[in-house]
Design a protein around this motif. Sequence first.
Motif, mmCIF file in Angstrom:
data_model
loop_
_atom_site.group_PDB
_atom_site.id
_atom_site.type_symbol
_atom_site.label_atom_id
_atom_site.label_comp_id
_atom_site.label_asym_id
_atom_site.label_seq_id
_atom_site.Cartn_x
_atom_site.Cartn_y
_atom_site.Cartn_z
ATOM 1 N N LEU A 158 0.832 -1.209 0.000
ATOM 2 C CA LEU A 158 0.000 0.000 0.000
ATOM 3 C C LEU A 158 0.864 1.255 0.000
ATOM 4 C CD1 LEU A 158 -2.829 -0.991 2.513
ATOM 5 C CD2 LEU A 158 -3.020 -0.743 0.031
ATOM 6 N N SER A 159 1.974 1.199 0.741
ATOM 7 C CA SER A 159 2.892 2.332 0.761
ATOM 8 C C SER A 159 3.518 2.542 -0.611
ATOM 9 C CB SER A 159 3.984 2.090 1.812
ATOM 10 O OG SER A 159 4.923 3.157 1.812
ATOM 11 N N ALA A 160 3.919 1.413 -1.247
ATOM 12 C CA ALA A 160 4.517 1.502 -2.582
ATOM 13 C C ALA A 160 3.503 2.011 -3.595
ATOM 14 C CB ALA A 160 5.053 0.131 -2.998
ATOM 15 N N ALA A 181 0.944 4.009 -2.951
ATOM 16 C CA ALA A 181 0.745 5.439 -2.700
ATOM 17 C C ALA A 181 1.890 6.258 -3.298
ATOM 18 C CB ALA A 181 0.638 5.688 -1.202
ATOM 19 N N GLN A 182 3.125 5.763 -3.159
ATOM 20 C CA GLN A 182 4.274 6.478 -3.713
ATOM 21 C C GLN A 182 4.228 6.509 -5.239
ATOM 22 O OE1 GLN A 182 6.734 8.231 -2.010
ATOM 23 N NE2 GLN A 182 7.092 8.937 -4.115
ATOM 24 N N ALA A 183 3.852 5.367 -5.846
ATOM 25 C CA ALA A 183 3.767 5.293 -7.301
ATOM 26 C C ALA A 183 2.695 6.238 -7.826
ATOM 27 C CB ALA A 183 3.479 3.858 -7.736
ATOM 28 N N GLU A 184 1.577 6.313 -7.133
ATOM 29 C CA GLU A 184 0.509 7.220 -7.555
ATOM 30 C C GLU A 184 0.946 8.684 -7.421
ATOM 31 O OE1 GLU A 184 -2.682 5.984 -5.097
ATOM 32 O OE2 GLU A 184 -3.311 4.338 -6.426
ATOM 33 N N GLN A 185 1.720 8.969 -6.360
ATOM 34 C CA GLN A 185 2.245 10.334 -6.199
ATOM 35 C C GLN A 185 3.235 10.670 -7.306
ATOM 36 O OE1 GLN A 185 1.441 12.841 -4.105
ATOM 37 N NE2 GLN A 185 2.888 14.039 -5.333
ATOM 38 N N ASP A 186 4.093 9.692 -7.655
ATOM 39 C CA ASP A 186 5.047 9.903 -8.740
ATOM 40 C C ASP A 186 4.310 10.137 -10.059
ATOM 41 O OD1 ASP A 186 7.083 9.552 -6.942
ATOM 42 O OD2 ASP A 186 7.446 7.444 -7.467
ATOM 43 N N ALA A 187 3.209 9.416 -10.283
ATOM 44 C CA ALA A 187 2.433 9.588 -11.514
ATOM 45 C C ALA A 187 1.812 10.986 -11.561
ATOM 46 C CB ALA A 187 1.351 8.516 -11.605
ATOM 47 N N ARG A 188 1.344 11.457 -10.423
ATOM 48 C CA ARG A 188 0.775 12.810 -10.382
ATOM 49 C C ARG A 188 1.847 13.863 -10.654
ATOM 50 N NH1 ARG A 188 -2.270 10.449 -6.112
ATOM 51 N NH2 ARG A 188 -0.739 11.162 -4.560
ATOM 52 N N SER A 189 3.028 13.632 -10.104
ATOM 53 C CA SER A 189 4.130 14.572 -10.336
ATOM 54 C C SER A 189 4.540 14.569 -11.805
ATOM 55 C CB SER A 189 5.329 14.202 -9.457
ATOM 56 O OG SER A 189 5.009 14.307 -8.084
ATOM 57 N N ALA A 190 4.595 13.386 -12.416
ATOM 58 C CA ALA A 190 4.953 13.285 -13.830
ATOM 59 C C ALA A 190 3.901 13.961 -14.707
ATOM 60 C CB ALA A 190 5.112 11.813 -14.216
ATOM 61 N N THR A 191 2.643 13.822 -14.320
ATOM 62 C CA THR A 191 1.571 14.491 -15.067
ATOM 63 C C THR A 191 1.725 16.001 -14.993
ATOM 64 O OG1 THR A 191 0.031 12.673 -14.632
ATOM 65 C CG2 THR A 191 -0.928 14.790 -15.233
ATOM 66 N N ALA A 192 2.023 16.498 -13.820
ATOM 67 C CA ALA A 192 2.209 17.946 -13.652
ATOM 68 C C ALA A 192 3.403 18.444 -14.466
ATOM 69 C CB ALA A 192 2.393 18.263 -12.164
ATOM 70 N N GLU A 193 4.473 17.648 -14.490
ATOM 71 C CA GLU A 193 5.661 18.045 -15.248
ATOM 72 C C GLU A 193 5.369 18.069 -16.747
ATOM 73 O OE1 GLU A 193 9.615 19.111 -16.146
ATOM 74 O OE2 GLU A 193 8.280 19.364 -14.431
ATOM 75 N N ALA A 248 2.237 2.648 -11.189
ATOM 76 C CA ALA A 248 1.121 2.785 -10.252
ATOM 77 C C ALA A 248 0.106 1.658 -10.443
ATOM 78 C CB ALA A 248 0.447 4.140 -10.435
ATOM 79 N N THR A 249 -0.141 1.308 -11.712
ATOM 80 C CA THR A 249 -1.068 0.209 -11.991
ATOM 81 C C THR A 249 -0.545 -1.103 -11.430
ATOM 82 O OG1 THR A 249 -1.862 1.283 -14.002
ATOM 83 C CG2 THR A 249 -2.233 -1.077 -13.812
ATOM 84 N N ALA A 250 0.751 -1.350 -11.633
ATOM 85 C CA ALA A 250 1.364 -2.586 -11.150
ATOM 86 C C ALA A 250 1.344 -2.651 -9.619
ATOM 87 C CB ALA A 250 2.800 -2.696 -11.664
ATOM 88 N N LYS A 251 1.676 -1.504 -8.998
ATOM 89 C CA LYS A 251 1.662 -1.478 -7.530
ATOM 90 C C LYS A 251 0.240 -1.667 -6.993
ATOM 91 C CE LYS A 251 6.050 -0.691 -7.052
ATOM 92 N NZ LYS A 251 6.947 -1.728 -6.475
ATOM 93 N N GLY A 252 -0.751 -1.133 -7.706
ATOM 94 C CA GLY A 252 -2.139 -1.309 -7.287
ATOM 95 C C GLY A 252 -2.563 -2.762 -7.353
ATOM 96 N N ALA A 278 -0.969 -4.601 -4.509
ATOM 97 C CA ALA A 278 -1.645 -4.323 -3.247
ATOM 98 C C ALA A 278 -2.965 -5.080 -3.153
ATOM 99 C CB ALA A 278 -1.897 -2.815 -3.114
ATOM 100 N N TYR A 279 -3.659 -5.169 -4.276
ATOM 101 C CA TYR A 279 -4.925 -5.910 -4.291
ATOM 102 C C TYR A 279 -4.694 -7.384 -3.963
ATOM 103 C CZ TYR A 279 -9.176 -8.098 -6.070
ATOM 104 O OH TYR A 279 -10.317 -8.849 -6.188
ATOM 105 N N LYS A 280 -3.667 -7.980 -4.572
ATOM 106 C CA LYS A 280 -3.347 -9.382 -4.286
ATOM 107 C C LYS A 280 -2.933 -9.557 -2.825
ATOM 108 C CE LYS A 280 -1.932 -10.621 -8.984
ATOM 109 N NZ LYS A 280 -0.815 -11.081 -9.855
ATOM 110 N N ALA A 281 -2.219 -8.580 -2.294
ATOM 111 C CA ALA A 281 -1.807 -8.649 -0.892
ATOM 112 C C ALA A 281 -3.014 -8.571 0.034
ATOM 113 C CB ALA A 281 -0.827 -7.519 -0.580
ATOM 114 N N GLU A 282 -3.988 -7.757 -0.361
ATOM 115 C CA GLU A 282 -5.221 -7.661 0.434
ATOM 116 C C GLU A 282 -5.975 -8.986 0.429
ATOM 117 O OE1 GLU A 282 -9.313 -4.975 0.732
ATOM 118 O OE2 GLU A 282 -7.859 -4.605 -0.848
#
Length: 231
Positions: free
Chosen positions: A34-36, A38-50, A84-88, A91-95
Amino acid sequence: MSTTTTNANTNTKPSVATATQALAEAEAKLAAHLSAQAQAEQDARSATAEQQRIEQCIANDDQTVGLDDLTKADTSLRFHNLQATAKGKAAYKAELAVRTAKSAVVMAKLDAGEYGISMDALRADAVALAKKHAKELAAHQAKCDLHNEGVRQLLDDVADTDAVTDDGTGNPASPLAWGHEDGKATNPRWVTVNEERVPVAPSYRIERVQKYTDWVSGHGEAAAEQYCQMF
């Protein structure tokens, strides 16, 4: 020729401690995923902004950025979106793994008898309790039958006493007539035992006991005493 035998009765089910430990490990992995995520989603948002920043600069003829920068930003955004998709998914499999581990803990507790569930024991107790109550009610019914027989005999005897006047009303002069204390007797049968009126309702006594029991169970002894008098 040697033969290897396997004990079919060997208990391969995990203990509660083992299942609990596996659950803790699964929950730890889920937290990491879940932490990974969240970080991947934040990185994706930053890349979108850039990417949007570079596109805006190019639109404004900013010479500090060019198409190469846009290509790099687009590549970075694709990477972070895929990440982000891969990390999601991870996380789903871990849940799901956590849910499976929780099921294993429940099963282990069931096998260990930690829930204290035993319908067979309850059934036996219920049968024994019902039989005990039946005997106790039968014994009380026998006492009620004697009481009721006494009431009937008393009423029969009263009919031949001075409690009844010639016109069939109560005799104020008779201590057996209802209301004789006030000299206004209207009922020829004044039925009392040990200074207590005797209820003339032979058929409802056991039913009253059962109803009183329901009141005690549902509302408490004080409420039963106040609102469901025994006789």
